[in-house]
Design a protein around this motif. Structure first.
Motif, PDB file in Angstrom:
ATOM      1  N   GLN A   1     -10.781   4.107  -8.491  1.00 39.88           N
ATOM      2  CA  GLN A   1     -10.297   4.133  -9.995  1.00 39.88           C
ATOM      3  C   GLN A   1     -10.353   2.684 -10.347  1.00 39.88           C
ATOM      4  OE1 GLN A   1      -9.785   6.799 -11.720  1.00 39.88           O
ATOM      5  NE2 GLN A   1      -9.596   8.230  -9.943  1.00 39.88           N
TER       6      GLN A   1
ATOM      7  N   ILE B   1      -5.403   5.891 -13.324  1.00 41.27           N
ATOM      8  CA  ILE B   1      -4.224   5.105 -13.603  1.00 41.27           C
ATOM      9  C   ILE B   1      -3.883   5.058 -15.199  1.00 41.27           C
ATOM     10  CG2 ILE B   1      -3.317   2.619 -13.355  1.00 41.27           C
ATOM     11  CD1 ILE B   1      -5.353   2.069 -11.065  1.00 41.27           C
TER      12      ILE B   1
ATOM     13  N   GLU C   1       0.602  -1.271   0.082  1.00 39.03           N
ATOM     14  CA  GLU C   1      -0.063  -0.125  -0.038  1.00 39.03           C
ATOM     15  C   GLU C   1       0.731   1.267   0.162  1.00 39.03           C
ATOM     16  OE1 GLU C   1      -2.682  -0.134   3.326  1.00 39.03           O
ATOM     17  OE2 GLU C   1      -4.228  -1.394   2.137  1.00 39.03           O
TER      18      GLU C   1
ATOM     19  N   GLN D   1      -2.764   3.846  -3.492  1.00 33.55           N
ATOM     20  CA  GLN D   1      -2.585   2.853  -4.162  1.00 33.55           C
ATOM     21  C   GLN D   1      -2.282   1.665  -3.391  1.00 33.55           C
ATOM     22  OE1 GLN D   1       0.159   2.964  -7.988  1.00 33.55           O
ATOM     23  NE2 GLN D   1       1.379   1.600  -6.305  1.00 33.55           N
TER      24      GLN D   1
ATOM     25  N   SER E   1      -4.313  -1.073  -7.885  1.00 33.69           N
ATOM     26  CA  SER E   1      -5.804  -0.640  -8.087  1.00 33.69           C
ATOM     27  C   SER E   1      -5.386   0.722  -7.057  1.00 33.69           C
ATOM     28  CB  SER E   1      -6.569  -1.273  -7.270  1.00 33.69           C
ATOM     29  OG  SER E   1      -6.131  -1.852  -5.953  1.00 33.69           O
ATOM     30  N   SER E   2      -6.319   1.727  -7.371  1.00 32.96           N
ATOM     31  CA  SER E   2      -6.422   3.118  -6.668  1.00 32.96           C
ATOM     32  C   SER E   2      -7.652   3.459  -6.066  1.00 32.96           C
ATOM     33  CB  SER E   2      -5.711   3.900  -7.738  1.00 32.96           C
ATOM     34  OG  SER E   2      -5.471   5.243  -7.110  1.00 32.96           O
ATOM     35  N   SER E   3      -7.629   4.094  -5.161  1.00 34.03           N
ATOM     36  CA  SER E   3      -8.910   4.570  -4.364  1.00 34.03           C
ATOM     37  C   SER E   3      -9.873   4.969  -5.722  1.00 34.03           C
ATOM     38  CB  SER E   3      -8.516   5.519  -3.516  1.00 34.03           C
ATOM     39  OG  SER E   3      -7.661   5.051  -2.533  1.00 34.03           O
TER      40      SER E   3
ATOM     41  N   VAL F   1      -0.119   6.423 -11.155  1.00 39.39           N
ATOM     42  CA  VAL F   1      -1.205   6.645 -10.349  1.00 39.39           C
ATOM     43  C   VAL F   1      -0.958   8.304  -9.863  1.00 39.39           C
ATOM     44  CG1 VAL F   1      -2.808   6.515  -8.495  1.00 39.39           C
ATOM     45  CG2 VAL F   1      -1.782   4.612  -9.645  1.00 39.39           C
TER      46      VAL F   1
END
Length: 384
Positions: free
Chosen positions: A275, A294, A235, A239, A271-273, A288
């Motif tokens: 997204q 992304i 983390e 991200q 992965s992203s918050s 990111v």
């Protein structure tokens, strides 16, 4: 490395037989030998012709990649088209990417760099779950953390006194200062290399269904121990990267404005918050950003891990980006007296283990900017 050894490795490189370690040696020692015309005398016509073709292919690739982009000067310090390309280019194309050091003697650029600054070194601190902080040895290169002991990677025991390995796997924090780097082996056997000004947090034991660590700031290269039953999760500021076993690099410096994840081997899920989720393949890099979501592009992964191998690679980077990296590694402040210089673009490769004056002199040879060191500050102005 002696000149004779350099030539032998260069010969293997021309035959595409050089090992990665040998190629890194060529990068490191290039500028020491290629300024010496005697080296060129040891290359035969076929070898020079081969390098000529390599140079042309590289130039064609650059033209193709920039055909649809706005024209902007790019200053070449040490092109990566071929390790020996610059010297041969001087003969074949009449192009000089460097001036010899003696050409700068007595110049403003050299006079202003009399106060020198040493490069970074192996240094870090480790804060254990019980709150005890250990300053790690700067003559060692790495530390191994496991459930029962704490030792350097040469198996020298550090300390086990007071270690708290409770059922929750309490967090351990490792950090490198500006001007520091260190390698760590995590409790699961995963190896991680921390760049300068980096801070990570991880449990003293990986208990449960996953192995999770946090990059609080900085840049880390991972070689993840495979465990299909327990995914490895990293983390960093919104991200999340999930893997089973792979090699990848994450740059998550807060002052860069974006997180870059570069995959060398295997696959990772990024992965992203709020997204979308992307799956990276080898030689891909995700970015990111705060507002851009992304994005993914093809890259040369060696550029991303050059810091780990001991050199800087500037690949069409502006001077502002270049100097942020120099600032972290040499633990200096940077002041631009002419803000327009921040946008000048550079391509080159430079050893990280030189005094800062050598790095700045290479930049100064473009005749775009001049550099002055005052105490712990580098002041940059337009070349007069």
């Amino acid at each position: 490395m002696e000149k004779k050894q350099f030539i032998l490795i260069l010969g293997r490189y021309l035959k595409q037989q050089a090992t990665p370690d040998e190629e890194r040696l060529l990068h490191t020692y290039y500028h020491l030998f290629m300024a010496d015309s005697d080296v060129l005398l040891l290359l035969n016509d076929a070898e020079k012709e081969k390098l000529k073709l390599q140079i042309k292919a590289g130039i064609d690739a650059v033209i193709e990649n920039t055909a649809n982009k706005p024209v902007k000067p790019v200053y070449k310090l040490w092109p990566r088209i071929a390790i020996a390309a610059a010297a041969v280019a001087a003969i074949v194309f009449g192009v000089f990417f460097f001036k010899a050091p003696r050409d700068l003697e007595g110049s403003a650029a050299t006079r202003e760099l009399m106060n020198d600054i040493a490069p970074g070194k192996n240094t870090a601190t480790l804060t254990l779950a019980n709150g005890k902080t250990i300053i790690l040895s700067d003559v060692k290169t790495g530390v191994i953390v496991d459930a029962n002991s704490l030792k350097y990677n040469d198996n020298t025991l550090i300390s086990t006194e007071g270690r708290d390995n409770g059922p929750g796997g309490d967090d351990v924090v490792m950090s490198t200062p500006r001007g520091g780097t260190y390698q760590i082996t995590l409790p699961d056997g995963t190896r991680a290399w921390l760049n300068a000004d980096t801070k990570i947090s991880f449990p003293s034991q990986f208990i449960g269904k996953e192995r999770k660590i946090l990059i609080i700031n900085g840049e880390v290269y991972f070689e993840v121990a495979k465990n299909k039953e327990k995914p490895f999760i990293v983390e960093s500021d919104g991200q999340e990267v999930t893997v089973l076993g792979t090699h990848f690099n994450i740059s998550a410096y807060k002052d860069e404005g974006a997180i870059k994840t570069t995959l060398l081997e295997g696959s990772v899920k990024v992965s992203s918050s709020g997204q979308r989720v992307v799956i990276l393949k080898p030689n891909q890099q995700s970015t990111v950003g705060a507002n851009a979501g992304i994005t993914v592009k093809q890259v040369d992964p060696e550029d991303a891990i050059a810091w780990k191998e001991g050199y800087f690679i500037f690949n069409s980077e502006n001077l502002d980006e270049v100097m942020r990296r120099v600032s972290r590694w040499y633990n200096v402040q940077v002041v631009f007296e002419d803000e327009s210089l921040k946008h000048e673009t550079f391509i080159g490769t430079i050893s990280k283990y030189e005094q800062v004056s050598k790095v700045l002199n290479m930049l100064a040879r473009t005749k775009v900017a001049e550099f002055k060191i005052e105490g712990n500050t580098i002041i940059i102005n337009k070349k007069k």
